[in-house]
Scaffold this motif. Structure first.
Motif, PDB file in Angstrom:
ATOM      1  N   PRO A 133       0.841  -1.210   0.000  1.00 42.06           N
ATOM      2  CA  PRO A 133       0.000   0.000   0.000  1.00 42.06           C
ATOM      3  C   PRO A 133       0.871   1.253   0.000  1.00 42.06           C
ATOM      4  O   PRO A 133       1.974   1.271   0.552  1.00 42.06           O
ATOM      5  CB  PRO A 133      -0.787  -0.120   1.307  1.00 42.06           C
ATOM      6  N   VAL A 134       0.400   2.302  -0.628  1.00 41.76           N
ATOM      7  CA  VAL A 134       1.104   3.582  -0.645  1.00 41.76           C
ATOM      8  C   VAL A 134       0.634   4.404   0.552  1.00 41.76           C
ATOM      9  O   VAL A 134      -0.573   4.633   0.719  1.00 41.76           O
ATOM     10  CB  VAL A 134       0.833   4.338  -1.966  1.00 41.76           C
ATOM     11  N   VAL A 135       1.563   4.823   1.390  1.00 41.84           N
ATOM     12  CA  VAL A 135       1.181   5.522   2.623  1.00 41.84           C
ATOM     13  C   VAL A 135       1.165   7.040   2.447  1.00 41.84           C
ATOM     14  O   VAL A 135       0.509   7.747   3.221  1.00 41.84           O
ATOM     15  CB  VAL A 135       2.123   5.136   3.787  1.00 41.84           C
ATOM     16  N   ASP A 136       1.884   7.561   1.465  1.00 45.93           N
ATOM     17  CA  ASP A 136       1.915   9.003   1.239  1.00 45.93           C
ATOM     18  C   ASP A 136       0.799   9.413   0.270  1.00 45.93           C
ATOM     19  O   ASP A 136       0.398   8.644  -0.609  1.00 45.93           O
ATOM     20  CB  ASP A 136       3.256   9.436   0.653  1.00 45.93           C
ATOM     21  N   THR A 137       0.322  10.641   0.438  1.00 45.89           N
ATOM     22  CA  THR A 137      -0.632  11.186  -0.529  1.00 45.89           C
ATOM     23  C   THR A 137       0.076  11.421  -1.858  1.00 45.89           C
ATOM     24  O   THR A 137       1.202  11.923  -1.901  1.00 45.89           O
ATOM     25  CB  THR A 137      -1.216  12.508  -0.004  1.00 45.89           C
ATOM     26  N   LEU A 138      -0.580  11.034  -2.947  1.00 44.14           N
ATOM     27  CA  LEU A 138      -0.009  11.194  -4.278  1.00 44.14           C
ATOM     28  C   LEU A 138      -0.651  12.387  -4.979  1.00 44.14           C
ATOM     29  O   LEU A 138      -1.865  12.577  -4.924  1.00 44.14           O
ATOM     30  CB  LEU A 138      -0.230   9.930  -5.099  1.00 44.14           C
ATOM     31  N   LYS A 139       0.189  13.188  -5.634  1.00 45.55           N
ATOM     32  CA  LYS A 139      -0.284  14.356  -6.374  1.00 45.55           C
ATOM     33  C   LYS A 139       0.302  14.350  -7.777  1.00 45.55           C
ATOM     34  O   LYS A 139       1.436  13.903  -7.989  1.00 45.55           O
ATOM     35  CB  LYS A 139       0.128  15.663  -5.671  1.00 45.55           C
ATOM     36  N   VAL A 156      -3.863   2.444  -5.232  1.00 49.55           N
ATOM     37  CA  VAL A 156      -2.527   2.427  -5.824  1.00 49.55           C
ATOM     38  C   VAL A 156      -1.622   1.539  -4.973  1.00 49.55           C
ATOM     39  O   VAL A 156      -1.740   1.501  -3.741  1.00 49.55           O
ATOM     40  CB  VAL A 156      -1.949   3.857  -5.913  1.00 49.55           C
ATOM     41  N   ARG A 157      -0.696   0.846  -5.596  1.00 49.25           N
ATOM     42  CA  ARG A 157       0.246  -0.011  -4.884  1.00 49.25           C
ATOM     43  C   ARG A 157       1.664   0.224  -5.408  1.00 49.25           C
ATOM     44  O   ARG A 157       1.871   0.507  -6.598  1.00 49.25           O
ATOM     45  CB  ARG A 157      -0.114  -1.495  -5.057  1.00 49.25           C
ATOM     46  N   GLY A 158       2.621   0.088  -4.509  1.00 50.38           N
ATOM     47  CA  GLY A 158       4.024   0.071  -4.896  1.00 50.38           C
ATOM     48  C   GLY A 158       4.439  -1.366  -5.174  1.00 50.38           C
ATOM     49  O   GLY A 158       4.205  -2.251  -4.348  1.00 50.38           O
ATOM     50  N   VAL A 159       5.038  -1.614  -6.316  1.00 50.68           N
ATOM     51  CA  VAL A 159       5.324  -2.980  -6.757  1.00 50.68           C
ATOM     52  C   VAL A 159       6.793  -3.316  -6.499  1.00 50.68           C
ATOM     53  O   VAL A 159       7.688  -2.506  -6.732  1.00 50.68           O
ATOM     54  CB  VAL A 159       4.971  -3.147  -8.247  1.00 50.68           C
ATOM     55  N   GLN A 160       7.033  -4.539  -6.029  1.00 54.61           N
ATOM     56  CA  GLN A 160       8.374  -5.026  -5.732  1.00 54.61           C
ATOM     57  C   GLN A 160       8.717  -6.212  -6.637  1.00 54.61           C
ATOM     58  O   GLN A 160       7.976  -6.560  -7.553  1.00 54.61           O
ATOM     59  CB  GLN A 160       8.453  -5.467  -4.263  1.00 54.61           C
TER      60      GLN A 160
END
Length: 388
Positions: A133-139, A156-160
């Motif tokens: 999961p993305v913890v920061d707000t995205l702009k 939105v997800r960060g992929v590894q």
């Protein structure tokens, strides 16, 4: 299902500094690439591990892989990540696996849980990636430099990596997208070929090393994993016999006598060997190198200490400090102390600052006071992974 791993290590990775690609930088005195490969070796379900490298880095790779069993010979990568992955996939085609995991060399902290879940999800779904999961707000960033509304971070997800696929699926997808080298990962390649990609929970500890700051974080992470700090002691003694020198701490020191023993009778290295073996509960020097065995007659004791150090490393440990005290009336140890420290550090491959050598007499008491022999005390401190 037969599962192979492709470790992509063909990049230059210069943002991390130090003048060499990041996958060959030292992390805990071990190259990053070696850490990453070792994370997969021996994992349930893993058949082969294949590094894909730049031909320019062949010597660096050979050094990083020295003595590491279970790794396939590296293959040459291409100008882009996609080209390198294709080279790895093609190299496995002679004996293709059922599943393939594709992993970044610069992610050395991949866990057994993540590997197992990658295999299970790919077996069930055909294509799978770990996602966080993305913890920061995205702009969004407008052309005028001002921020605009961005995507909903809950979607939105960060992929590894490791990204896991049925081998035939991802190889065909890469071949179909051979001319589109702008795709950023293998999930994008699969999606471009019309495949759906499942997500499974990633791991925050599975971060990618990119900058100098990442390496600082990685060193801290590595030390945190080695939370079991152990100290053990060793003792050895040998009598004098005919000769013109003694071996102490791996250094030849002129003397009126030699030390008598089955090997070269180096009391310092013997005591240090027992101390290291004690930290991992692996018996003593006589257990590993029986004096009844003729092959050790006259043997250099650096072999014993190097063996003990290799056992500590095989247990996942790091040597934090070695300390030795020599007890004798003669010869004088002071003039040889620094040479002994340097030699011991070289044998176990640690900085000389982590080695201490001291000397004392027994005030002319006992056998050392009567100049009948030399004794040595030693202590070793190591850091090991915590085992309940």
């Amino acid at each position: 299902m037969r599962t192979d791993v492709i470790v992509v290590a063909a990049g230059n990775g210069v943002r991390a500094g130090e003048g060499r690609p990041k996958q060959y930088r030292q992390l805990g005195r071990v190259p990053v690439l070696r850490h990453t490969l070792m994370a997969f070796l021996g994992q349930p379900g893993i058949r082969h591990v294949l590094p894909v490298i730049s031909p320019e880095h062949a010597a660096l790779c050979a050094s990083a892989l020295a003595g590491l069993d279970g790794v396939l010979p590296p293959v040459a990568g291409g100008a882009t990540r996609q080209a390198s992955v294709r080279a790895g996939l093609d190299a496995l085609a002679q004996d293709p696996p059922d599943l393939v995991l594709i992993h970044d060399a610069a992610r050395p902290f991949v866990s057994p849980r993540l590997v197992a879940q990658a295999i299970a999800t790919a077996a069930a779904e055909g294509a799978a990636v770990p996602a966080l999961p993305v913890v920061d707000t995205l702009k969004a960033l407008a052309e005028d430099g001002f921020l605009a509304t961005g995507p909903d971070r809950s979607a939105v997800r960060g992929v590894q990596t490791p990204q896991a696929f049925r081998y035939a699926l991802i190889r065909a997808a890469h071949r179909a997208q051979a001319g589109a080298d702008d795709l950023t990962d293998d999930a994008a390649v699969a999606e471009a070929a019309g495949h759906r990609v499942a997500a499974f929970p990633g791991d925050p500890a599975n971060f990618k090393l990119t900058t100098r700051e990442d390496f600082v974080t990685a060193e801290r992470h590595l030390l945190a994993e080695l939370a079991d700090v152990r100290t053990a002691t060793g003792f050895d003694v040998h009598a004098f016999g005919p000769g013109d020198h003694v071996m102490l701490g791996g250094v030849r020191i002129p003397h009126d006598f030699a030390l008598a023993g089955h090997s070269d009778a180096d009391v310092v290295l013997h005591a240090l060997t027992d101390a290291l073996l004690g930290t991992i509960g692996s018996g003593d020097i006589g257990h590993h190198f029986p004096p009844s065995d003729p092959q050790w007659k006259g043997a250099a004791s650096d072999r014993f200490l190097a063996h003990a150090a290799s056992l500590v490393r095989a247990a996942g440990g790091r040597i934090a400090h070695l300390d030795a005290t020599v007890i004798c009336e003669a010869p004088k140890i002071g003039p040889h102390r620094e040479a002994m420290r340097a030699r011991i550090a070289a044998i176990v491959d640690i900085p000389v600052a982590r080695v201490s050598v001291k000397a004392t007499t027994s005030e002319r008491l006992g056998f050392t006071g009567r100049r009948e022999g030399i004794a040595a005390l030693a202590a070793a401190t190591v850091r090991l992974p915590w085992i309940d």
